[in-house]
Design an enzyme around this catalytic site. Structure first.
Site, PDB file in Angstrom:
ATOM      1  N   ASP A  36       0.863  -0.847   0.223  1.00 28.38           N
ATOM      2  CA  ASP A  36       0.005   0.155   0.047  1.00 28.38           C
ATOM      3  C   ASP A  36       0.933   1.324  -0.012  1.00 28.38           C
ATOM      4  OD1 ASP A  36      -2.539   1.470   0.398  1.00 28.38           O
ATOM      5  OD2 ASP A  36      -1.519   1.905   2.629  1.00 28.38           O
ATOM      6  N   ARG A  37       0.430   2.375  -0.611  1.00 26.41           N
ATOM      7  CA  ARG A  37       1.280   3.393  -0.619  1.00 26.41           C
ATOM      8  C   ARG A  37       1.386   4.235   0.716  1.00 26.41           C
ATOM      9  NH1 ARG A  37       0.093   8.604  -4.427  1.00 26.41           N
ATOM     10  NH2 ARG A  37      -0.966   9.266  -2.583  1.00 26.41           N
ATOM     11  N   ASP A  38       0.122   4.699   0.882  1.00 28.95           N
ATOM     12  CA  ASP A  38       0.000   5.820   2.001  1.00 28.95           C
ATOM     13  C   ASP A  38      -0.063   4.982   3.427  1.00 28.95           C
ATOM     14  OD1 ASP A  38      -0.100   7.966   0.089  1.00 28.95           O
ATOM     15  OD2 ASP A  38      -2.316   7.525  -0.331  1.00 28.95           O
TER      16      ASP A  38
ATOM     17  N   ASN B  36      -5.593   2.509  -3.273  1.00 29.79           N
ATOM     18  CA  ASN B  36      -6.737   3.196  -3.523  1.00 29.79           C
ATOM     19  C   ASN B  36      -6.371   4.815  -3.552  1.00 29.79           C
ATOM     20  OD1 ASN B  36      -8.151   0.673  -3.223  1.00 29.79           O
ATOM     21  ND2 ASN B  36      -9.096   0.979  -1.009  1.00 29.79           N
TER      22      ASN B  36
ATOM     23  N   SER C  70      -9.173   7.346  -3.864  1.00 29.25           N
ATOM     24  CA  SER C  70     -10.679   7.773  -4.101  1.00 29.25           C
ATOM     25  C   SER C  70     -10.375   9.474  -4.698  1.00 29.25           C
ATOM     26  CB  SER C  70     -11.565   7.633  -3.370  1.00 29.25           C
ATOM     27  OG  SER C  70     -11.145   8.286  -1.817  1.00 29.25           O
TER      28      SER C  70
ATOM     29  N   HIS D 296     -11.503   4.897  -8.120  1.00 27.05           N
ATOM     30  CA  HIS D 296     -13.161   4.842  -8.032  1.00 27.05           C
ATOM     31  C   HIS D 296     -13.345   5.304  -6.423  1.00 27.05           C
ATOM     32  CE1 HIS D 296     -11.939   1.974 -11.153  1.00 27.05           C
ATOM     33  NE2 HIS D 296     -13.001   2.898 -11.801  1.00 27.05           N
TER      34      HIS D 296
ATOM     35  N   ASP E 222      -1.541  -0.938   5.880  1.00 29.11           N
ATOM     36  CA  ASP E 222      -1.606  -0.236   7.215  1.00 29.11           C
ATOM     37  C   ASP E 222      -3.309  -0.447   7.657  1.00 29.11           C
ATOM     38  OD1 ASP E 222      -2.551   1.545   5.190  1.00 29.11           O
ATOM     39  OD2 ASP E 222      -2.309   3.227   6.797  1.00 29.11           O
TER      40      ASP E 222
END
Length: 178
Positions: free
Chosen positions: A7-9, A50, A52, A86, A121
């Site tokens: 995951d990035r963030d 994600n 969004s 999305h 996370d």
């Protein structure tokens, strides 16, 4: 294990909600070192994120590309970037906890999902991994809910930081090595 998907963030970089500014990208402690170690080991690396903010009109695809480019510049290249633009109500197959991005990342790296470990996370990261048939390691942050940690302790692994998560991922790889 042949690939690690991140995951990035909140996992690779400190979370800046709906970040549209590459100058605000700040890697978590030790991220470059653990990623370089994984690269030396010949493992595939990918990002599943994600985003969004695009659906919400808070960031543009060009701004997202610039932020992701800054992540690459600071942390080294990834074999694949899978991004869901999305919103939660869109019903897509890619938004975590759906398995779409994990499946796409595995295909892009030329591995089976079962040969991947997803490190993230929040519970959606664990859910996407499990739905795709991959393994998961949760690295809780202050935004991770207690029930997400409890679920991960039951169905995945939990680490204190990114270094420990990668060590656990490598240990998983050793367990299934031929």
């Amino acid at each position: 294990m042949r690939a690690v998907l991140f995951d990035r963030d909140g996992t690779l970089v400190h979370d800046v909600p709906y970040n549209a500014d590459p100058d605000l990208v700040a890697p978590v402690d030790g991220a470059r070192e653990v990623l370089d170690d994984l690269r030396r080991r010949g493992l595939g690396l990918g990002v599943v994120s994600n985003q969004s903010g695009i659906a919400r009109g808070l960031i543009t695809p060009a701004q997202l590309a610039a932020v992701n480019g800054r992540v690459d510049a600071l942390l080294g290249p990834f074999g694949t970037w899978q991004v869901c633009p999305h919103g939660a109500a869109d019903g897509c197959a890619c938004r975590k906890p759906a398995p779409g991005m994990v499946l796409a990342a595995a295909a892009a790296l030329g591995v089976e999902p079962a040969d991947c470990v997803v490190i993230g996370d929040i519970g959606a990261d664990v859910g996407a991994a499990l739905a795709a048939g991959a393994r998961a390691v949760l690295v809780p942050t202050p935004v991770t809910r207690a029930e997400e940690v409890a679920h991960a302790r039951e169905h995945a692994l939990v680490a204190h930081d990114l270094r420990e998560a990668v060590a656990l991922a490598l240990a998983l790889g050793e367990q299934v090595a031929p």
